[in-house]
Every structure is written in C-alpha cells, then in structure tokens.
Design a protein around this motif. Structure first.
Motif, PDB file in Angstrom:
ATOM      1  N   ASN A 423       0.846  -1.191   0.000  1.00 53.59           N
ATOM      2  CA  ASN A 423       0.000   0.000   0.000  1.00 53.59           C
ATOM      3  C   ASN A 423       0.884   1.244   0.000  1.00 53.59           C
ATOM      4  O   ASN A 423       1.829   1.323   0.781  1.00 53.59           O
ATOM      5  CB  ASN A 423      -0.901   0.019   1.227  1.00 53.59           C
ATOM      6  CG  ASN A 423      -2.050  -0.966   1.121  1.00 53.59           C
ATOM      7  OD1 ASN A 423      -2.739  -1.016   0.128  1.00 53.59           O
ATOM      8  ND2 ASN A 423      -2.274  -1.738   2.189  1.00 53.59           N
ATOM      9  N   ARG A 443      -2.989   0.268   4.926  1.00 50.20           N
ATOM     10  CA  ARG A 443      -2.809   1.622   4.384  1.00 50.20           C
ATOM     11  C   ARG A 443      -2.554   2.620   5.507  1.00 50.20           C
ATOM     12  O   ARG A 443      -1.799   3.587   5.330  1.00 50.20           O
ATOM     13  CB  ARG A 443      -4.051   2.006   3.576  1.00 50.20           C
ATOM     14  CG  ARG A 443      -3.882   3.235   2.706  1.00 50.20           C
ATOM     15  CD  ARG A 443      -4.949   3.279   1.629  1.00 50.20           C
ATOM     16  NE  ARG A 443      -4.865   2.101   0.779  1.00 50.20           N
ATOM     17  CZ  ARG A 443      -3.998   1.965  -0.229  1.00 50.20           C
ATOM     18  NH1 ARG A 443      -3.154   2.933  -0.506  1.00 50.20           N
ATOM     19  NH2 ARG A 443      -3.981   0.874  -0.946  1.00 50.20           N
ATOM     20  N   PHE A 478      -8.077   3.206  -2.932  1.00 51.19           N
ATOM     21  CA  PHE A 478      -9.036   3.917  -2.079  1.00 51.19           C
ATOM     22  C   PHE A 478      -8.815   3.626  -0.606  1.00 51.19           C
ATOM     23  O   PHE A 478      -8.174   2.644  -0.215  1.00 51.19           O
ATOM     24  CB  PHE A 478     -10.478   3.620  -2.493  1.00 51.19           C
ATOM     25  CG  PHE A 478     -10.907   2.171  -2.353  1.00 51.19           C
ATOM     26  CD1 PHE A 478     -10.942   1.516  -1.124  1.00 51.19           C
ATOM     27  CD2 PHE A 478     -11.326   1.451  -3.472  1.00 51.19           C
ATOM     28  CE1 PHE A 478     -11.362   0.204  -0.988  1.00 51.19           C
ATOM     29  CE2 PHE A 478     -11.747   0.139  -3.359  1.00 51.19           C
ATOM     30  CZ  PHE A 478     -11.765  -0.487  -2.111  1.00 51.19           C
ATOM     31  N   PRO A 480     -10.413   2.307   2.569  1.00 50.66           N
ATOM     32  CA  PRO A 480     -11.588   1.477   2.873  1.00 50.66           C
ATOM     33  C   PRO A 480     -12.348   1.959   4.104  1.00 50.66           C
ATOM     34  O   PRO A 480     -13.520   1.628   4.270  1.00 50.66           O
ATOM     35  CB  PRO A 480     -10.988   0.103   3.104  1.00 50.66           C
ATOM     36  CG  PRO A 480      -9.585   0.366   3.558  1.00 50.66           C
ATOM     37  CD  PRO A 480      -9.149   1.605   2.836  1.00 50.66           C
ATOM     38  N   GLN A 498      -7.013  10.331  -4.274  1.00 48.88           N
ATOM     39  CA  GLN A 498      -7.180   8.880  -4.188  1.00 48.88           C
ATOM     40  C   GLN A 498      -8.163   8.429  -5.270  1.00 48.88           C
ATOM     41  O   GLN A 498      -8.903   9.260  -5.821  1.00 48.88           O
ATOM     42  CB  GLN A 498      -7.674   8.486  -2.793  1.00 48.88           C
ATOM     43  CG  GLN A 498      -8.998   9.108  -2.392  1.00 48.88           C
ATOM     44  CD  GLN A 498      -9.974   8.092  -1.797  1.00 48.88           C
ATOM     45  OE1 GLN A 498     -10.052   6.953  -2.271  1.00 48.88           O
ATOM     46  NE2 GLN A 498     -10.716   8.507  -0.782  1.00 48.88           N
ATOM     47  N   SER A 502     -14.645   3.042  -2.874  1.00 45.90           N
ATOM     48  CA  SER A 502     -14.889   2.207  -1.703  1.00 45.90           C
ATOM     49  C   SER A 502     -16.373   2.167  -1.375  1.00 45.90           C
ATOM     50  O   SER A 502     -17.126   3.117  -1.644  1.00 45.90           O
ATOM     51  CB  SER A 502     -14.122   2.756  -0.498  1.00 45.90           C
ATOM     52  OG  SER A 502     -14.550   2.149   0.694  1.00 45.90           O
ATOM     53  N   MET A 503     -16.804   1.067  -0.759  1.00 44.89           N
ATOM     54  CA  MET A 503     -18.188   0.984  -0.273  1.00 44.89           C
ATOM     55  C   MET A 503     -18.459   2.066   0.776  1.00 44.89           C
ATOM     56  O   MET A 503     -19.612   2.459   0.995  1.00 44.89           O
ATOM     57  CB  MET A 503     -18.440  -0.397   0.338  1.00 44.89           C
ATOM     58  CG  MET A 503     -18.423  -1.543  -0.662  1.00 44.89           C
ATOM     59  SD  MET A 503     -18.598  -3.149   0.161  1.00 44.89           S
ATOM     60  CE  MET A 503     -20.184  -2.935   0.988  1.00 44.89           C
ATOM     61  N   ARG A 504     -17.379   2.552   1.398  1.00 41.43           N
ATOM     62  CA  ARG A 504     -17.537   3.545   2.467  1.00 41.43           C
ATOM     63  C   ARG A 504     -17.024   4.919   2.041  1.00 41.43           C
ATOM     64  O   ARG A 504     -16.576   5.712   2.868  1.00 41.43           O
ATOM     65  CB  ARG A 504     -16.805   3.072   3.722  1.00 41.43           C
ATOM     66  CG  ARG A 504     -17.381   1.785   4.319  1.00 41.43           C
ATOM     67  CD  ARG A 504     -16.606   1.367   5.571  1.00 41.43           C
ATOM     68  NE  ARG A 504     -17.185   0.178   6.169  1.00 41.43           N
ATOM     69  CZ  ARG A 504     -16.912  -1.075   5.772  1.00 41.43           C
ATOM     70  NH1 ARG A 504     -16.072  -1.280   4.760  1.00 41.43           N
ATOM     71  NH2 ARG A 504     -17.473  -2.100   6.375  1.00 41.43           N
ATOM     72  N   ASP A 505     -17.089   5.196   0.751  1.00 37.60           N
ATOM     73  CA  ASP A 505     -16.654   6.519   0.279  1.00 37.60           C
ATOM     74  C   ASP A 505     -17.367   7.641   1.028  1.00 37.60           C
ATOM     75  O   ASP A 505     -16.751   8.669   1.363  1.00 37.60           O
ATOM     76  CB  ASP A 505     -16.914   6.670  -1.223  1.00 37.60           C
ATOM     77  CG  ASP A 505     -15.768   6.146  -2.076  1.00 37.60           C
ATOM     78  OD1 ASP A 505     -14.693   5.862  -1.520  1.00 37.60           O
ATOM     79  OD2 ASP A 505     -15.960   6.011  -3.304  1.00 37.60           O
ATOM     80  N   ARG A 525      -6.716   3.518 -10.080  1.00 35.12           N
ATOM     81  CA  ARG A 525      -5.786   3.165  -9.017  1.00 35.12           C
ATOM     82  C   ARG A 525      -4.451   2.736  -9.616  1.00 35.12           C
ATOM     83  O   ARG A 525      -4.346   2.461 -10.806  1.00 35.12           O
ATOM     84  CB  ARG A 525      -6.358   2.065  -8.123  1.00 35.12           C
ATOM     85  CG  ARG A 525      -6.275   0.679  -8.732  1.00 35.12           C
ATOM     86  CD  ARG A 525      -6.775  -0.379  -7.762  1.00 35.12           C
ATOM     87  NE  ARG A 525      -6.524  -1.711  -8.297  1.00 35.12           N
ATOM     88  CZ  ARG A 525      -7.097  -2.823  -7.848  1.00 35.12           C
ATOM     89  NH1 ARG A 525      -7.992  -2.756  -6.875  1.00 35.12           N
ATOM     90  NH2 ARG A 525      -6.806  -3.996  -8.375  1.00 35.12           N
TER      91      ARG A 525
END
Length: 529
Positions: A423, A443, A478, A480, A498, A502-505, A525
């Motif tokens: 990372n 990360r 990204f 996470p 970045q 991500s699912m949690r953007d 990426r």
C-alpha cells in the motif's frame, strides 16, 4: 554419432553478412566446399571464392521471389541423413544427395523490420521460412551436423576446427544445436507476438517471449541464487540499452532498482524542468522537481537522507558537473540519465564503485507494452501501467476546494505513488516528496510510516516542524475506512488524492469534511506489487 565429424561441405545463407567473407575464406582454405544462395553467394563470389549454387544441387531455380529455394530433399536430406544408418546412406546414394556437415544461417530481419514500423505486408514478407526449417533440421541431426546461427560464433567454429584437426566434437555440436533452437524459438515468439498485436488479439491462446543474454550475473537477489540479464531488443530507453561509462558490472538488484528509478523519473517531462528520483530496494525514498538538476537532487535527497545512502539516482535531464559533485558526497550505487557532460564524467571517474549510465533519451510513460511475472505453473501477463490523470479528470468530492498549489502537489504525489509498492502513501509539498510509506499490509501503517519519516527528517534538517504539515497526499488505492483520512489529518495533511470507489466513500468524504481536508477522486488506481 558422438565421434568427431570432419567438416567437408557447408551451406551458407545469411541475411546479416557481417564477417561473412573472412569466415568463408577461412573455411575454403581448409578445403571446405561451400554451397550458397542469392545474395550470400553473390557476395562470396565477388570476393573471389568458389561457391556452388543451391539451385545447382536441387535442380530447381530460386522461385517466387526467393520464397522457394532451399525447401528441397537435396538440401534437407543432406542435413537430416544419419551417417551411421545404412538405409539413409543408400537413399542418399540412390537420389544423389550429398551430406552437409555445416549449416550457417541467420534469418530474415523480422524483428528489425517490425522495430522500423514497417507495414503489415512488409512484416509478413520478412518472415523467414526456409531458414528456420534448415536450422531445425541441422540442429536435430547435431550428431553429425554443426549449425551456426549467430555471427559471434564464427570464431568459435574456427577455434573448434583448429583444436580438432578440422573436425567438430559432439559437445560443440550440442551447444550449437541448443543455441539454434533458442534462436528459432525467439524468432517465432517475435512473429506470434507481433501478429497478436497486429490483429488485435489481446489474450492469445499461447504467448511466447524470448531474450538474448546481455550478461551473466554473479548472483540474483541473494548470493545463493543464480541469475543472468537478458535483453529483448526493445528500443525503449533504459537500463537495457544504456551505455555504462564506469564502475563494475551491475548486479541483479542494481538492474532492477535502476529500471524502477528511470521509469519513475521519466514520468516528469523535461520540458517542465529537471526532476530527480532516488530509489532504494525498488521504492522511491525521494522524488523532486527543481529549477536545476542539483536543486531537484537536493530536494529529493532531503526526503530521506538515510535511505538515499547506497541508492540509485535517476535524472530526467543530462547530468552536469555541479549535480555530480553533490551526488558523490555520499555513496551511490548507480546514476542514470539521458546524458552526462564531461565535468560529470570526470567527477565520477574518481569514484570507481559508482556506475554512470546514459540512455540517450527517456522512455515514454504513456506507451503500451507488456509486463510478466512468473507464478507456480505459469506466468501472469499484463499491460504496462501507463495510466495518467489530468486536472480535468479529477472529481472534487469535499466541501473544501483544493488550492492551485495543492492541485499541483496532488498530481505530483499521484505520479510518484504509481511507482511505490502497495500500500502506497506519498506526502508532497512544492513539487517534492516529504514522506513516503510503502509496501505495508495496512494503508494506515503506510500513512504513519510516511509521517514518521518526515518527522525524522525535520529533526535531521533542523526544521521547526515536519513537512507533512500542510502537505498534499496521494494514496495508490481507495481508503476502505475513515481511519486512513484521520491518520493523514494527524500528520498535518491538507489535501488528498485517491481513486475512490470504496463501499464507504461517503464515510471517508464525511471524515475529510469534518477534518477540513480537500479531497479529489481520480477513478483510477495504481497498485504495484
């Protein structure tokens, strides 16, 4: 068939006529009868040599623009006949086929034709058919036939004949047969690779690639590992095509790291000013732009002065004396640049362990190409990471807009992050890296490592505070979770670039807003494993 074989009759048909006349003269002086074709026969006759046309042996003239000349039993029978087999000997006698003890062939210049950018028809016309067929026949029958496919082996054959009273030994013929099969394999690999590209076949059923030995290496990554360096003939400027001006041979690790350094620095267009990258163990420990090459070097060096010791330095512009004087203040393994002036060469000459490489140009970071990595039972093939983003492609996702300087630094950091092992986290300020975290499983750990390195350098340089404060940061992939953004804020970063996705953007963006950070998404990426 393991006994020495007298060399009495040779067939010579070469595209590359380097050294041909002198070689043929030495064979003729030994009483060797020479058969030949086309341009080879013409060149030898003009030099006063007696040459018999293959057409006189086969009873057929060259035809179809030379496409058909050696594809005949009189040639292949002479190459393939087993001299200790009575049936083979009887067949030769019945059909008037004479034995051929030596085949000297180098192939139509297909690779060179492709490299020149020839059109499809020209490339097809430069695919040799008769040459590979004869080479494979001679190599198969190496119990009796010697085969030479490289000009560099002319002297080896002559030395073999000198040592063995005009005979060749089984060991010599075996070595030459192996070289011959490797050559035809490489040739076919070049043809199939070119054709796949020409017809747009991205994942051909079979993929082959080959290289030519550039140098044997003392060892690989570690002393217990054997290693060698092979080149593919690719014209991309870099360590494979570079001229080495001084110093001992490059090691496996030197070559790997030098390639990484030069590919990174090539991302920075010389038209936009000098840039310098310092690499250690395939990761950058400092990258910077500057008004001059020496300024770019100093700024890259100041990112991590400890790791720079024993590193690789790459420049995107010619090396000058002043920069060379600065570089030699610490031990450096390799310096690579498009060129170097006489002052730089003179300064480096006093450092016998420092290697200086010049390439004559920079590789195009946007060019297509393939990279390969071996795994158990196979290999992975992928296109070179030539992805780039522009300002227009950036998506600002936070309430705070990045400033003009922050945008510049974000794009700079993003460019460097592409060349950092995942990372990857890269802190940058004013066109220079100020902290790099690489190769971590987390990360957040990369974020903390980059910050810690900046804190250490602040102490070393006598700065009031680490340069991560007020910095722009790039992440190769990204975030996470929001904890990565929180760690960047703790380090003093003010802007982040970045990929997003991500699912949690939403959580990450909310954290950036809460902490007052500007953040942009690239939609791309740059994992690097």
């Amino acid at each position: 068939m393991s006994h020495p074989v007298a060399l009495k009759r040779a067939l010579i048909s070469v595209s590359d006529k380097t050294g041909l006349i002198e070689f043929a003269q030495k064979l003729a002086a030994r009483g060797v009868e020479i058969l030949s074709t086309g341009g080879s026969a013409k060149a030898m006759r003009e030099a006063g040599l007696t040459v018999k046309d293959v057409a006189d042996v086969t009873g057929f003239p060259e035809m179809m623009d030379g496409r058909v000349k050696t594809l005949h039993p009189a040639v292949h029978g002479g190459l393939l006949a087993l001299r200790d087999n009575d049936e083979h000997l009887a067949a030769m006698q019945a059909h008037g086929i004479g034995p051929i003890d030596l085949l000297v062939v180098n192939l139509y210049p297909f690779e060179e034709t492709v490299a020149k950018g020839a059109d499809y028809a020209d490339c097809i016309e430069n695919i040799d058919i008769g040459g590979p067929a004869m080479i494979r026949a001679a190599a198969k029958n190496h119990g009796f036939v010697s085969v030479i496919v490289d000009v560099q082996d002319y002297d080896a054959l002559l030395a073999e004949l000198d040592a063995n009273d005009d005979h060749t030994t089984m060991g010599f013929r075996q070595r030459q047969a192996q070289i011959a099969y490797a050559r035809t394999a490489a040739y076919d690999a070049a043809v199939s690779t070119w054709m796949a590209g020409a017809i747009g076949e991205e994942t051909p059923r079979r993929r082959a690639f080959a290289g030519t030995l550039a140098q044997g290496l003392r060892y690989g990554e570690n002393p217990h590992q054997q290693a060698a360096f092979y080149v593919t003939g690719d014209t991309r400027p870099g360590v494979a095509s570079a001229r080495q001006w001084q110093g001992k041979e490059l090691s496996y690790n030197n070559i790997n790291d030098t390639d990484a350094a030069f590919e990174l620095v090539a991302e920075f267009d010389p038209a936009n000013g000098p840039a310098c990258a310092i690499i250690k163990h395939a990761n950058p420990c400092g990258v910077a732009q500057g008004a001059t090459a020496i300024e770019a070097y100093k700024r890259a060096f100041d990112c991590d002065t400890t790791s720079a010791f024993g590193g690789i330095v790459a420049l995107n512009q010619p090396l000058d004396g002043a920069t060379a004087e600065e570089i030699v203040k610490i031990f450096t393994e390799v310096v690579i640049a498009p060129d170097a002036d006489e002052d730089a060469k003179r300064i480096f000459a006093a450092k016998k362990n420092l290697r200086l490489l010049t390439t004559g140009g920079l590789p195009d970071p946007t060019a297509a190409g393939m990279t390969f990595r071996q795994v158990a039972g196979g290999f992975l093939a992928q296109g070179r990471d030539n992805g780039h983003v522009t300002r227009d492609a950036l998506k600002i996702v936070t309430e705070r807009q990045p400033s003009e300087q922050e945008l510049n630094d974000l794009l700079f950091a993003w460019t460097v992050a592409k060349h950092v092992k995942s990372n990857a986290i890269v802190y940058a300020r004013d066109g220079a890296t100020v902290g790099i975290g690489a190769g971590q499983m987390s990360r957040v750990d990369s974020t903390r490592i980059g910050r810690r390195k900046s804190e250490d350098m602040a102490e070393t340089l006598g700065l009031a505070q680490p340069l991560t404060i007020g910095s722009a940061v790039a992440s190769d992939a990204f975030f996470p979770f929001a904890d990565g953004i929180e760690a960047l804020a703790e380090a003093g970063a003010k802007a982040v670039i970045q990929p997003g996705g991500s699912m949690r953007d939403d959580e990450v963006i909310a954290a950036a807003n809460r902490l007052g950070l500007a953040m942009v998404f690239t939609g791309q990426r740059h994992f690097r494993h």
